[in-house]
Design an enzyme around this catalytic site. Structure first.
Site, PDB file in Angstrom:
ATOM      1  N   GLY A   8      68.333  30.652  25.162  1.00 43.99           N
ATOM      2  CA  GLY A   8      67.189  29.740  25.351  1.00 43.99           C
ATOM      3  C   GLY A   8      66.059  29.967  24.366  1.00 43.99           C
ATOM      4  O   GLY A   8      64.925  30.259  24.767  1.00 43.99           O
ATOM      5  N   GLY A  12      59.362  27.639  24.335  1.00 40.34           N
ATOM      6  CA  GLY A  12      58.673  28.589  25.213  1.00 40.34           C
ATOM      7  C   GLY A  12      58.810  30.061  24.839  1.00 40.34           C
ATOM      8  O   GLY A  12      58.715  30.451  23.670  1.00 40.34           O
ATOM      9  N   GLY A  14      61.372  32.124  24.958  1.00 43.82           N
ATOM     10  CA  GLY A  14      62.540  32.502  24.145  1.00 43.82           C
ATOM     11  C   GLY A  14      62.289  32.271  22.667  1.00 43.82           C
ATOM     12  O   GLY A  14      62.638  33.105  21.820  1.00 43.82           O
ATOM     13  N   TYR A 159      64.834  28.280  43.064  1.00 47.46           N
ATOM     14  CA  TYR A 159      64.367  29.019  41.886  1.00 47.46           C
ATOM     15  C   TYR A 159      63.970  30.455  42.283  1.00 47.46           C
ATOM     16  O   TYR A 159      64.363  31.423  41.623  1.00 47.46           O
ATOM     17  CB  TYR A 159      63.182  28.284  41.252  1.00 47.46           C
ATOM     18  CG  TYR A 159      62.609  28.992  40.053  1.00 47.46           C
ATOM     19  CD1 TYR A 159      63.328  29.096  38.862  1.00 47.46           C
ATOM     20  CD2 TYR A 159      61.337  29.579  40.104  1.00 47.46           C
ATOM     21  CE1 TYR A 159      62.798  29.759  37.753  1.00 47.46           C
ATOM     22  CE2 TYR A 159      60.803  30.229  39.001  1.00 47.46           C
ATOM     23  CZ  TYR A 159      61.537  30.323  37.830  1.00 47.46           C
ATOM     24  OH  TYR A 159      61.022  30.985  36.739  1.00 47.46           O
TER      25      TYR A 159
HETATM   26  N1  LIG Z   1      56.865  29.700  32.131  1.00 47.08           N
HETATM   27  C1  LIG Z   1      56.576  30.526  33.130  1.00 47.08           C
HETATM   28  O1  LIG Z   1      55.449  30.529  33.663  1.00 47.08           O
HETATM   29  C2  LIG Z   1      57.612  31.487  33.649  1.00 47.08           C
HETATM   30  C3  LIG Z   1      57.239  32.368  34.681  1.00 47.08           C
HETATM   31  C4  LIG Z   1      58.184  33.282  35.147  1.00 47.08           C
HETATM   32  C5  LIG Z   1      59.445  33.306  34.611  1.00 47.08           C
HETATM   33  N2  LIG Z   1      59.794  32.428  33.625  1.00 47.08           N
HETATM   34  C6  LIG Z   1      61.168  32.496  33.079  1.00 47.08           C
HETATM   35  O2  LIG Z   1      61.102  32.595  31.673  1.00 47.08           O
HETATM   36  C7  LIG Z   1      62.323  32.093  31.104  1.00 47.08           C
HETATM   37  C8  LIG Z   1      61.996  31.189  29.931  1.00 47.08           C
HETATM   38  O3  LIG Z   1      61.360  30.028  30.426  1.00 47.08           O
HETATM   39  P1  LIG Z   1      60.212  29.237  29.645  1.00 47.08           P
HETATM   40  O4  LIG Z   1      59.021  29.285  30.498  1.00 47.08           O
HETATM   41  O5  LIG Z   1      60.126  29.681  28.247  1.00 47.08           O
HETATM   42  O6  LIG Z   1      60.792  27.744  29.773  1.00 47.08           O
HETATM   43  P2  LIG Z   1      61.235  26.640  28.703  1.00 47.08           P
HETATM   44  O7  LIG Z   1      60.194  26.469  27.656  1.00 47.08           O
HETATM   45  O8  LIG Z   1      61.598  25.467  29.540  1.00 47.08           O
HETATM   46  O9  LIG Z   1      62.529  27.259  28.024  1.00 47.08           O
HETATM   47  C9  LIG Z   1      63.745  27.339  28.722  1.00 47.08           C
HETATM   48  C10 LIG Z   1      64.861  27.594  27.739  1.00 47.08           C
HETATM   49  O10 LIG Z   1      66.086  27.661  28.505  1.00 47.08           O
HETATM   50  C11 LIG Z   1      67.001  26.750  27.925  1.00 47.08           C
HETATM   51  N3  LIG Z   1      67.958  26.204  28.885  1.00 47.08           N
HETATM   52  C12 LIG Z   1      67.700  25.492  30.001  1.00 47.08           C
HETATM   53  N4  LIG Z   1      68.844  25.108  30.576  1.00 47.08           N
HETATM   54  C13 LIG Z   1      69.849  25.579  29.794  1.00 47.08           C
HETATM   55  C14 LIG Z   1      71.251  25.494  29.842  1.00 47.08           C
HETATM   56  N5  LIG Z   1      71.891  24.824  30.817  1.00 47.08           N
HETATM   57  N6  LIG Z   1      71.986  26.084  28.873  1.00 47.08           N
HETATM   58  C15 LIG Z   1      71.365  26.754  27.861  1.00 47.08           C
HETATM   59  N7  LIG Z   1      70.031  26.860  27.753  1.00 47.08           N
HETATM   60  C16 LIG Z   1      69.285  26.275  28.716  1.00 47.08           C
HETATM   61  C17 LIG Z   1      66.150  25.639  27.335  1.00 47.08           C
HETATM   62  O11 LIG Z   1      66.934  24.904  26.405  1.00 47.08           O
HETATM   63  P3  LIG Z   1      66.745  23.294  26.164  1.00 47.08           P
HETATM   64  O12 LIG Z   1      65.688  23.170  25.102  1.00 47.08           O
HETATM   65  O13 LIG Z   1      68.083  22.854  25.700  1.00 47.08           O
HETATM   66  O14 LIG Z   1      66.319  22.693  27.464  1.00 47.08           O
HETATM   67  C18 LIG Z   1      65.034  26.466  26.718  1.00 47.08           C
HETATM   68  O15 LIG Z   1      65.440  26.988  25.469  1.00 47.08           O
HETATM   69  C19 LIG Z   1      63.067  31.412  32.241  1.00 47.08           C
HETATM   70  O16 LIG Z   1      64.091  32.271  32.716  1.00 47.08           O
HETATM   71  C20 LIG Z   1      61.998  31.247  33.321  1.00 47.08           C
HETATM   72  O17 LIG Z   1      62.551  31.218  34.608  1.00 47.08           O
HETATM   73  C21 LIG Z   1      58.893  31.516  33.120  1.00 47.08           C
END
Ligand SMILES: NC(=O)c1ccc[n+]([C@@H]2O[C@H](COP(=O)([O-])OP(=O)(O)OC[C@H]3O[C@@H](n4cnc5c(N)ncnc54)[C@H](OP(=O)(O)O)[C@@H]3O)[C@@H](O)[C@H]2O)c1
Length: 281
Positions: A8, A12, A14, A159
């Site tokens: 990912g 964000g 990643g 979630y």
């Molecule tokens: N943001 C927060 O406040 C927060 C808080 C706690 C934990 N987290 C955790 O942090 C991690 C990163 O999240 P983020 O906040 O950076 O969100 P994000 O910007 O939505 O990034 C999510 C990433 O996961 C990928 N992804 C989603 N579904 C997928 C699939 N089926 N196969 C492969 N890749 C997939 C997305 O790819 P696409 O571009 O293809 O969709 C994107 O690269 C997650 O595990 C989330 O639960 C986030």
């Protein structure tokens, strides 16, 4: 310099984690479902020659297996596995494998990925597995008899459960891999302005949009991931939950060895059903 596999990286946390680790000179293997977005990301990497992309849809176990087979063919060792991709799913979705999407993309597919990468990690230098959990785990209502949410679906509970399962997974790995010298930790990145929650429409979607400017940016949200990947802390400590780069106390629900074992059994059962083999050799 280290070899880092991260899921990912198209947005964000990643993306920022991959960028910072690449800038520090490490080789990045990006596992993403979207090739077009990944190419764009590669062009934004400080050292594009040290970035490799593998197509991997976490909603499809065969796609995960194909990606890991390709990585196994090309690389001899891996130092860091970052189970980063994930998110919340507003409406219930069943994957083509027949599993609930939140569970599959946040936990089940990373379970398969992790076990497939173990032969490489065992040859890595100070190898470590880092899994993105969340403070949302505190709201979990774990139910191993209903992982596919047949008794009803609430997106936040699904979630929260998946993020609690991430904690069980990290803890189980830390015990199982102690003798192999592989560390496994989980983390909460903060409440971060990313693509998280963007799929919500209606009132919830509007509320999320209103809140976003008040959240920390993705660069800040990547700091605990980068800390665990790039410093001794991520190797010296294992089985812990980190916040703000420091070990933190998870909810008491996270301490349950029976549930760790039930989760492991549930993941193996589903992978065996879909792929016909047990990845835990
Ligand atoms: N943001 C927060 O406040 C927060 C808080 C706690 C934990 N987290 C955790 O942090 C991690 C990163 O999240 P983020 O906040 O950076 O969100 P994000 O910007 O939505 O990034 C999510 C990433 O996961 C990928 N992804 C989603 N579904 C997928 C699939 N089926 N196969 C492969 N890749 C997939 C997305 O790819 P696409 O571009 O293809 O969709 C994107 O690269 C997650 O595990 C989330 O639960 C986030």
């Amino acid at each position: 310099m280290k070899t880092v596999l991260i899921t990912g990286t198209t947005s964000g946390i990643g993306f920022e984690t991959a960028k910072a680790l690449n800038k520090a000179g490490h080789t990045i293997l990006m596992l993403n479902r979207n090739a077009e977005k990944s190419e764009k990301v590669m062009s934004q990497m400080p050292q594009p020659a040290h970035v490799d992309f593998y197509r991997c849809d976490l909603a499809d176990l065969r796609s995960v297996k194909k990606a890991t087979d390709e990585v196994l063919k090309k690389y001899e060792s891996l130092d860091i596995l970052l189970n980063n991709a994930g998110g919340i799913v507003p409406e219930k979705v069943m994957t083509k494998d027949g599993y609930e999407l939140t569970f599959q993309m946040n936990q089940l597919s990373h379970f398969l990925l992790t076990y497939e990468m173990l032969p490489l990690l065992k040859k890595g230098k100070e190898p470590r597995i880092i899994t993105l959990s969340s403070e949302a785990h505190r709201a979990a209502k774990p139910d191993f008899d209903d992982l596919e949410c047949e008794n009803g679906y609430a997106s936040f509970t699904a979630y929260a459960n998946a993020k609690l399962y991430n904690l069980y997974f990290a803890k189980q790995l830390s015990k199982e891999l102690k003798s192999s010298g592989i560390a496994a930790n989980a983390l909460h990145p903060g409440v971060v302005n990313t693509g998280f929650g963007d799929k919500y429409k209606g009132i919830i979607g509007s509320l999320i949009k209103l809140l976003k400017p008040f959240l920390i940016n993705a660069q800040k949200g990547a700091q605990t991931s980068i800390h665990l990947a790039a410093t001794e802390a991520g190797y010296e400590k294992s089985g812990l939950y980190f916040k703000n780069k420091k070990p933190a106390k998870p909810h008491k629900l996270a301490f349950n060895e029976e549930f760790e074992n039930r989760l492991k059994a549930a993941c193996i059962e589903r992978i065996e059903k879909t792929l016909g083999y047990n990845p835990v050799k």
